[in-house]
Design a protein around this motif. Structure first.
Motif, mmCIF file in Angstrom:
data_model
loop_
_atom_site.group_PDB
_atom_site.id
_atom_site.type_symbol
_atom_site.label_atom_id
_atom_site.label_comp_id
_atom_site.label_asym_id
_atom_site.label_seq_id
_atom_site.Cartn_x
_atom_site.Cartn_y
_atom_site.Cartn_z
ATOM 1 N N SER A 206 0.858 -1.188 0.000
ATOM 2 C CA SER A 206 0.000 0.000 0.000
ATOM 3 C C SER A 206 0.892 1.235 0.000
ATOM 4 C CB SER A 206 -0.899 0.030 1.239
ATOM 5 O OG SER A 206 -1.540 1.298 1.328
ATOM 6 N N ASN A 207 0.563 2.209 -0.852
ATOM 7 C CA ASN A 207 1.313 3.460 -0.857
ATOM 8 C C ASN A 207 0.849 4.432 0.227
ATOM 9 O OD1 ASN A 207 1.586 2.946 -4.275
ATOM 10 N ND2 ASN A 207 3.376 3.354 -3.013
ATOM 11 N N TYR A 208 -0.203 4.077 0.932
ATOM 12 C CA TYR A 208 -0.652 4.918 2.043
ATOM 13 C C TYR A 208 0.209 4.592 3.261
ATOM 14 C CZ TYR A 208 -3.916 7.460 5.065
ATOM 15 O OH TYR A 208 -4.489 8.347 5.951
ATOM 16 N N ALA A 209 1.379 5.215 3.293
ATOM 17 C CA ALA A 209 2.436 4.821 4.233
ATOM 18 C C ALA A 209 2.288 5.516 5.589
ATOM 19 C CB ALA A 209 3.803 5.136 3.624
ATOM 20 N N GLY A 259 1.422 23.336 -3.878
ATOM 21 C CA GLY A 259 2.593 24.167 -3.595
ATOM 22 C C GLY A 259 3.601 23.461 -2.707
ATOM 23 N N ILE A 260 3.115 22.708 -1.750
ATOM 24 C CA ILE A 260 4.000 21.918 -0.886
ATOM 25 C C ILE A 260 4.783 20.906 -1.727
ATOM 26 C CG2 ILE A 260 4.023 20.123 0.921
ATOM 27 C CD1 ILE A 260 1.668 21.653 2.223
ATOM 28 N N PHE A 261 4.077 20.245 -2.643
ATOM 29 C CA PHE A 261 4.713 19.220 -3.469
ATOM 30 C C PHE A 261 5.606 19.803 -4.559
ATOM 31 C CE2 PHE A 261 1.614 16.410 -1.462
ATOM 32 C CZ PHE A 261 2.427 15.326 -1.202
ATOM 33 N N ASN A 262 5.494 21.100 -4.843
ATOM 34 C CA ASN A 262 6.455 21.725 -5.752
ATOM 35 C C ASN A 262 7.879 21.458 -5.272
ATOM 36 O OD1 ASN A 262 4.743 22.838 -7.633
ATOM 37 N ND2 ASN A 262 4.637 24.838 -6.664
ATOM 38 N N GLY A 263 8.104 21.640 -3.973
ATOM 39 C CA GLY A 263 9.436 21.415 -3.408
ATOM 40 C C GLY A 263 9.721 19.949 -3.167
ATOM 41 N N ILE A 264 8.740 19.241 -2.629
ATOM 42 C CA ILE A 264 8.929 17.829 -2.307
ATOM 43 C C ILE A 264 9.250 17.020 -3.563
ATOM 44 C CG2 ILE A 264 7.671 15.741 -1.610
ATOM 45 C CD1 ILE A 264 6.424 17.412 0.618
ATOM 46 N N ASP A 265 8.459 17.206 -4.616
ATOM 47 C CA ASP A 265 8.704 16.467 -5.863
ATOM 48 C C ASP A 265 10.088 16.771 -6.429
ATOM 49 O OD1 ASP A 265 6.245 15.325 -5.720
ATOM 50 O OD2 ASP A 265 5.356 16.401 -7.386
ATOM 51 N N THR A 271 16.696 12.873 -6.117
ATOM 52 C CA THR A 271 17.307 11.758 -5.394
ATOM 53 C C THR A 271 16.891 10.399 -5.960
ATOM 54 O OG1 THR A 271 15.539 11.863 -3.717
ATOM 55 C CG2 THR A 271 17.595 13.054 -3.255
ATOM 56 N N GLY A 272 16.229 10.405 -7.131
ATOM 57 C CA GLY A 272 15.925 9.154 -7.814
ATOM 58 C C GLY A 272 14.815 8.342 -7.210
ATOM 59 N N ASN A 273 13.902 9.003 -6.500
ATOM 60 C CA ASN A 273 12.820 8.280 -5.841
ATOM 61 C C ASN A 273 11.516 8.354 -6.638
ATOM 62 O OD1 ASN A 273 13.317 7.105 -2.927
ATOM 63 N ND2 ASN A 273 14.664 8.879 -3.130
ATOM 64 N N ASP A 274 10.543 7.597 -6.190
ATOM 65 C CA ASP A 274 9.252 7.475 -6.862
ATOM 66 C C ASP A 274 8.333 8.597 -6.400
ATOM 67 O OD1 ASP A 274 6.780 6.767 -7.846
ATOM 68 O OD2 ASP A 274 6.890 4.669 -7.226
ATOM 69 N N TRP A 275 8.281 9.702 -7.183
ATOM 70 C CA TRP A 275 7.466 10.839 -6.760
ATOM 71 C C TRP A 275 5.977 10.513 -6.825
ATOM 72 C CZ3 TRP A 275 9.251 10.317 -11.676
ATOM 73 C CH2 TRP A 275 8.369 10.557 -12.721
ATOM 74 N N ARG A 276 5.586 9.553 -7.636
ATOM 75 C CA ARG A 276 4.174 9.180 -7.724
ATOM 76 C C ARG A 276 3.715 8.535 -6.416
ATOM 77 N NH1 ARG A 276 7.397 7.939 -11.495
ATOM 78 N NH2 ARG A 276 7.629 5.807 -10.743
ATOM 79 N N ALA A 277 4.572 7.692 -5.847
ATOM 80 C CA ALA A 277 4.240 7.051 -4.570
ATOM 81 C C ALA A 277 4.159 8.080 -3.448
ATOM 82 C CB ALA A 277 5.282 5.988 -4.235
ATOM 83 N N ILE A 278 5.083 9.031 -3.458
ATOM 84 C CA ILE A 278 5.109 10.059 -2.415
ATOM 85 C C ILE A 278 3.871 10.940 -2.513
ATOM 86 C CG2 ILE A 278 6.356 12.073 -1.539
ATOM 87 C CD1 ILE A 278 7.723 9.382 -0.962
ATOM 88 N N GLU A 279 3.481 11.320 -3.734
ATOM 89 C CA GLU A 279 2.281 12.142 -3.910
ATOM 90 C C GLU A 279 1.023 11.364 -3.526
ATOM 91 O OE1 GLU A 279 1.321 14.734 -6.817
ATOM 92 O OE2 GLU A 279 3.195 15.854 -6.743
ATOM 93 N N ALA A 280 0.950 10.085 -3.913
ATOM 94 C CA ALA A 280 -0.225 9.275 -3.576
ATOM 95 C C ALA A 280 -0.403 9.201 -2.063
ATOM 96 C CB ALA A 280 -0.080 7.867 -4.162
ATOM 97 N N ALA A 281 0.701 8.974 -1.353
ATOM 98 C CA ALA A 281 0.644 8.888 0.109
ATOM 99 C C ALA A 281 0.229 10.224 0.716
ATOM 100 C CB ALA A 281 2.010 8.463 0.655
#
Length: 422
Positions: A206-209, A259-265, A271-281
């Protein structure tokens, strides 16, 4: 380290500053200087039907003070003003002792969904009675993570409508853990069918981490909001109201969180991570109460004369696995950050999200968001019109004075400028 004027420097001067501050070794500096890209042969192994690679700006947001440590944070973004806004916020928040973070946990969750079970309550109890056996089966399916100190930690069961759902919590160490968790879920799926007499619908991460929550906080002395005390108080009050609006109005909450995810993404990509998973969570977490809300909160403390900000997010970020070791620029990003652990990187990223939000709200409640955007938009138009580096400032200056700022106007300005030179 003095990062004042970093944005005004040329690319070679910025690289010299990285060299002077020993943020990168010479090999990595050479890769940046030569603009080394992801090799096509590696890209062809990372995805299907590859035709080439796509480049995006790789930038730096300097001077973040997080948990007493200095970080120069790599950003990958195509949106004008994002890196500048984060850098601006980092500088202000640094003056008030920076960001403080809390890692609530660092585990991932997988689920097996069963159906066609006659007595779900009885089946639930049977599974709970066999919990230790099932945890052992999960760990046997991925012994390497157990050797590294991770592994399956907890197993819970819930009944939801026609489904019996088994949740497995797994410590994935430095990896995001999708492959680890999926392997474990599939390993216990058949035993669960045998125990319950039910049928497996699916077994997957589950991506809801919610077991990977991180909180970033800061408090800003009002004197750093404005030299005018009255204006500073008014701005703090308006930023608190803006935070409340994002809790009350879905339309604002969506843009607030974007706007928060502008920086997070930007950091997740770098850093080569899965931004889709981070946004979904993150977006699922914004809806945890059943009503989508702004993820951050800001409060004006009149007695202490400070503005307090906080942001809590699921942040299942990784420093190992996936494409992290394959992309040369991603490797440079981790080097710039000092090779942080997954927990440390999660703290950095959530802090960046809070910084980005601070910059946006400060702009929205004072000068307006367009003031900074328009100059950067003008620069983009100048480039699209074909302006060379030495012509850009002149085109931008004239374009900002025009009633209609568009590509046609930028092209006419550039044409006129070239004619005058000739």
């Amino acid at each position: 380290m003095n990062w004042t004027g970093f944005s005004k420097k040329s690319i070679s001067e910025r690289l010299d500053q990285l060299r002077t501050n020993q943020l990168l070794d010479q090999k990595s500096l050479n890769k940046l200087d030569q603009n080394e890209q992801l090799p096509l042969n590696i890209a062809n192994q990372m995805a299907e039907n590859v035709l080439g690679t796509l480049s995006l700006p790789f930038a730096l947001a300097p001077d973040f003070l997080i948990d007493g440590h200095d970080y120069q944070v790599p950003f990958v973004t195509e949106e004008p003003s994002v890196t500048a806004a984060a850098s601006f916020a980092a500088k202000i928040i640094r003056k008030s002792n920076g960001f403080k973070t809390t890692i609530h946990n660092r585990q991932m969750i997988g689920q097996v969904a069963l159906y066609d079970i006659l007595d779900k309550n009885k089946a639930k109890q049977i599974i709970l009675d066999k919990k230790q056996h099932l945890l052992a089966l999960a760990n046997d399916a991925y012994p390497s993570i157990v050797k590294r100190g991770g592994g399956a930690r907890e197993l819970n069961v819930t009944i939801k409508e026609d489904f019996l759902i088994i949740y497995l919590t797994v410590d994935t160490q430095e990896a995001m853990g999708a492959n680890i968790v999926n392997t474990m879920m599939e390993a216990i799926a058949h035993p669960l069918e045998k125990l319950t007499g039910g049928q497996k619908l699916m077994a997957i991460l589950s991506n809801y981490a919610t077991e990977s929550l991180v909180t970033a906080q800061c408090q800003i002395d009002l004197r750093f909001l404005s030299r005018d005390k009255t204006e500073a108080k008014k701005l703090a009050q308006k930023m608190e109201l803006a935070s409340q609006l994002a809790q009350a109005d879905l339309y604002r909450a969506s843009t607030h969180n974007k706007g928060i995810f502008n920086g997070i993404d930007a950091v997740v990509l770098a850093t080569g991570n899965d931004w889709r998973a981070i946004e979904a969570a993150g977006h699922a977490y914004a809806n945890q109460t059943g009503s989508y809300k702004g993820l951050s909160t800001w409060q004006y403390d009149k007695d202490a004369s400070v503005l307090r900000g906080a942001l809590t997010l699921p942040m299942p970020i990784a420093t190992k696995g996936g494409s992290i070791g394959l992309n040369p620029t991603v490797q440079i990003a981790h080097e710039i950050l000092g090779y942080p652990s997954a927990k440390e990187l999660a703290s950095i990223i959530v802090s960046v999200g809070l910084a980005q939000n601070f910059a946006a709200l400060k702009a929205l409640t004072s000068t307006g968001i367009q003031a900074g955007h328009m100059k950067l938009q003008a620069k983009s138009l100048a480039l699209l019109a074909g302006a060379e580096e030495k012509e850009i400032d002149s085109v931008v200056s004239q374009l900002l004075k025009e009633k209609h700022m568009n590509l046609e106007t930028a092209t006419l300005i550039l044409k006129s400028l070239k004619e005058k030179k000739n």
